[in-house]
Enzyme design. Structure first.
Site, PDB file in Angstrom:
ATOM      1  N   GLY A 174       8.250   7.188  -2.297  1.00 59.20           N
ATOM      2  CA  GLY A 174       9.085   7.005  -0.833  1.00 59.20           C
ATOM      3  C   GLY A 174       9.218   5.424  -0.591  1.00 59.20           C
ATOM      4  N   ILE A 175       9.489   4.996   0.590  1.00 58.84           N
ATOM      5  CA  ILE A 175       9.719   3.750   1.062  1.00 58.84           C
ATOM      6  C   ILE A 175       8.801   2.653   0.330  1.00 58.84           C
ATOM      7  CG2 ILE A 175       9.694   2.094   3.077  1.00 58.84           C
ATOM      8  CD1 ILE A 175      10.552   4.730   4.745  1.00 58.84           C
ATOM      9  N   THR A 219       0.855  -1.301  -0.111  1.00 57.99           N
ATOM     10  CA  THR A 219       0.146   0.050   0.041  1.00 57.99           C
ATOM     11  C   THR A 219       0.892   1.394   0.173  1.00 57.99           C
ATOM     12  OG1 THR A 219      -0.271   0.281   2.383  1.00 57.99           O
ATOM     13  CG2 THR A 219      -1.930  -1.026   1.346  1.00 57.99           C
ATOM     14  N   TYR A 267       0.823  10.741  15.454  1.00 61.76           N
ATOM     15  CA  TYR A 267       1.627   9.764  14.463  1.00 61.76           C
ATOM     16  C   TYR A 267       2.227   8.762  15.471  1.00 61.76           C
ATOM     17  CZ  TYR A 267       5.158   8.140  11.441  1.00 61.76           C
ATOM     18  OH  TYR A 267       6.077   7.608  10.575  1.00 61.76           O
ATOM     19  N   SER A 315       2.612   2.876  -2.534  1.00 61.47           N
ATOM     20  CA  SER A 315       3.729   2.394  -3.169  1.00 61.47           C
ATOM     21  C   SER A 315       3.786   3.296  -4.575  1.00 61.47           C
ATOM     22  CB  SER A 315       3.738   0.949  -3.289  1.00 61.47           C
ATOM     23  OG  SER A 315       2.480   0.230  -3.893  1.00 61.47           O
ATOM     24  N   SER A 350       7.360   2.717  12.906  1.00 56.76           N
ATOM     25  CA  SER A 350       8.470   3.843  13.070  1.00 56.76           C
ATOM     26  C   SER A 350       9.189   3.816  14.294  1.00 56.76           C
ATOM     27  CB  SER A 350       7.917   5.190  12.867  1.00 56.76           C
ATOM     28  OG  SER A 350       8.628   6.260  13.194  1.00 56.76           O
TER      29      SER A 350
HETATM   30  P1  NAD Z   1       5.392   9.018   1.595  1.00 53.51           P
HETATM   31  O1  NAD Z   1       4.630  10.126   2.019  1.00 53.51           O
HETATM   32  O2  NAD Z   1       6.677   9.160   0.785  1.00 53.51           O
HETATM   33  O3  NAD Z   1       4.622   7.996   0.788  1.00 53.51           O
HETATM   34  C1  NAD Z   1       3.708   7.588   1.403  1.00 53.51           C
HETATM   35  C2  NAD Z   1       2.945   6.848   0.311  1.00 53.51           C
HETATM   36  O4  NAD Z   1       1.470   6.557   0.694  1.00 53.51           O
HETATM   37  C3  NAD Z   1       2.575   7.642  -1.123  1.00 53.51           C
HETATM   38  O5  NAD Z   1       2.947   6.647  -2.190  1.00 53.51           O
HETATM   39  C4  NAD Z   1       1.227   7.971  -0.933  1.00 53.51           C
HETATM   40  O6  NAD Z   1       0.542   8.147  -2.294  1.00 53.51           O
HETATM   41  C5  NAD Z   1       0.456   6.906  -0.243  1.00 53.51           C
HETATM   42  N1  NAD Z   1      -0.588   7.266   0.477  1.00 53.51           N
HETATM   43  C6  NAD Z   1      -1.012   8.269   1.115  1.00 53.51           C
HETATM   44  N2  NAD Z   1      -2.076   8.340   1.829  1.00 53.51           N
HETATM   45  C7  NAD Z   1      -2.645   7.524   1.017  1.00 53.51           C
HETATM   46  C8  NAD Z   1      -4.134   7.098   0.894  1.00 53.51           C
HETATM   47  N3  NAD Z   1      -4.819   7.624   1.686  1.00 53.51           N
HETATM   48  N4  NAD Z   1      -4.496   5.862   0.407  1.00 53.51           N
HETATM   49  C9  NAD Z   1      -3.443   5.283  -0.457  1.00 53.51           C
HETATM   50  N5  NAD Z   1      -2.139   5.583  -0.565  1.00 53.51           N
HETATM   51  C10 NAD Z   1      -1.717   6.470   0.351  1.00 53.51           C
HETATM   52  O7  NAD Z   1       5.926   8.443   3.010  1.00 53.51           O
HETATM   53  P2  NAD Z   1       7.270   7.634   3.408  1.00 53.51           P
HETATM   54  O8  NAD Z   1       8.140   8.700   4.042  1.00 53.51           O
HETATM   55  O9  NAD Z   1       7.851   6.882   2.138  1.00 53.51           O
HETATM   56  O10 NAD Z   1       6.770   6.484   4.589  1.00 53.51           O
HETATM   57  C11 NAD Z   1       6.280   5.308   4.127  1.00 53.51           C
HETATM   58  C12 NAD Z   1       5.991   4.638   5.523  1.00 53.51           C
HETATM   59  O11 NAD Z   1       7.366   4.556   6.396  1.00 53.51           O
HETATM   60  C13 NAD Z   1       4.972   5.198   6.400  1.00 53.51           C
HETATM   61  O12 NAD Z   1       4.441   4.098   7.098  1.00 53.51           O
HETATM   62  C14 NAD Z   1       5.854   6.051   7.270  1.00 53.51           C
HETATM   63  O13 NAD Z   1       5.213   6.369   8.584  1.00 53.51           O
HETATM   64  C15 NAD Z   1       6.957   5.036   7.503  1.00 53.51           C
HETATM   65  N6  NAD Z   1       8.364   5.711   8.116  1.00 53.51           N
HETATM   66  C16 NAD Z   1       8.800   6.801   7.116  1.00 53.51           C
HETATM   67  C17 NAD Z   1       9.939   7.273   7.833  1.00 53.51           C
HETATM   68  C18 NAD Z   1      10.587   8.354   6.953  1.00 53.51           C
HETATM   69  O14 NAD Z   1      11.598   8.971   7.501  1.00 53.51           O
HETATM   70  N7  NAD Z   1      10.213   8.699   5.804  1.00 53.51           N
HETATM   71  C19 NAD Z   1      10.588   7.300   8.926  1.00 53.51           C
HETATM   72  C20 NAD Z   1       9.638   6.137   9.810  1.00 53.51           C
HETATM   73  C21 NAD Z   1       8.877   5.478   9.411  1.00 53.51           C
END
Ligand code: NAD
Length: 263
Positions: free
Chosen positions: A18-19, A13, A154, A15, A141
């Site tokens: 980002g990660i 989900t 969060y 995807s 996280s």
């Molecule tokens: P990001 O914002 O770059 O990507 C989030 C993704 O989720 C995007 O593809 C977006 O389109 C999708 N998304 C958002 N809302 C949505 C919805 N309502 N329905 C469907 N898709 C939806 O986020 P990220 O930084 O890559 O984070 C990814 C995961 O890693 C998250 O769970 C975040 O909490 C966790 N995380 C991130 C970090 C960081 O430093 N980036 C650190 C710890 C944990």
């Protein structure tokens, strides 16, 4: 190490950036059948273009912050085929002063970060049980174990993810199904890199100095003294999905560079 993930069907989900996108790419490169999900058609098309150079991908545009969106995703994915590996990655990270956090702010963040993974796991687990195989990986996280006062909602959702995952692992006891959460630390996503590059250009500073300054300010306990790379999180998701990781379940796996000072 051959992780034997060829032809496994994986839903990631959130995807399209980002990660999540990095995790999807890592699975695609292993020859898995990946279903990508995001909210926007344009970002989806771009992601399909990037990933399909390695292996064919399926995609479903659905906003999973609502139960209608979750149902739509479940229906479309079910038409594609049974899911072997479910990766609940989509999340919202919003900063609010504690006194200014509204009921809607709280509801919105729990809907996406917690409820969506609850409903998706509920939808896909029966088929995993039937086939006696499955992997559930929930992205949490370091904030789950180290709440940030400016990111309390969060942090609460990420603690809920760890708790939920442990419960699911025990719920499927006796089946060949594992459930684990991954706790990334501050990760260098493309978006963050883009932001830092702009700042470096505007201030005529070295981007590496800026990264270190931000990290030392926000996460002084980081042992690695750098941001986590997205590939490092994706690699853990691959490993946890493999046969080799069959005895790891209910765990909260830290990929946070040692920020958490507890053992
Ligand atoms: P990001 O914002 O770059 O990507 C989030 C993704 O989720 C995007 O593809 C977006 O389109 C999708 N998304 C958002 N809302 C949505 C919805 N309502 N329905 C469907 N898709 C939806 O986020 P990220 O930084 O890559 O984070 C990814 C995961 O890693 C998250 O769970 C975040 O909490 C966790 N995380 C991130 C970090 C960081 O430093 N980036 C650190 C710890 C944990």
């Amino acid at each position: 190490m051959n992780l034997k993930l060829e032809n496994k069907r994986v839903l990631v989900t959130g995807s399209t950036s980002g990660i999540g996108k990095e995790i999807a790419k890592a699975f695609v490169k292993e020859g898995a059948n990946v279903i990508i999900n995001g909210r926007q058609e344009k970002a989806m098309k771009q992601t399909i273009r990037e990933l399909s150079q390695y292996h064919e991908v399926d995609s479903v545009v659905a906003d999973i912050s609502t139960s209608d969106g979750v149902n739509e995703l479940v229906d479309r994915v079910t038409q594609i085929g049974p899911i072997d590996i479910l990766i609940n990655n989509a999340a919202l990270c919003t900063s609010h002063h504690f006194f200014n956090t509204s009921a809607k702010d709280l509801k919105d963040i729990f809907e996406l970060n917690v409820f969506s993974m609850f409903y998706l796991t509920q939808a896909f687990l029966p088929n995993m049980i039937e086939r006696n195989f499955g992997r559930v990986i929930n992205i949490s996280s370091e904030a789950a174990l180290k709440p940030y006062p400016k990111l309390l909602p969060y942090s609460m959702t990420k603690a809920a993810v760890v708790n939920f995952t442990k419960g699911i692992a025990e719920f499927v006891s006796g089946y060949n199904i594992t459930a684990n959460s991954i706790l990334p630390g501050p990760t260098l996503t493309n978006e963050l890199n883009h932001f830092l590059t702009k700042r470096a250009v505007n201030t005529s500073r070295d981007i590496e100095d800026i990264k270190l300054e931000i990290l030392k300010k926000n996460n002084p306990t980081s042992v690695i003294q750098r941001f986590v790379e997205m590939e490092e999180v994706a690699g853990m998701a691959l490993y946890l999905s493999s046969k080799q990781a069959s005895a790891i379940t209910g765990s909260a796996i830290r990929v946070e560079g040692g920020i958490l000072s507890t053992i």
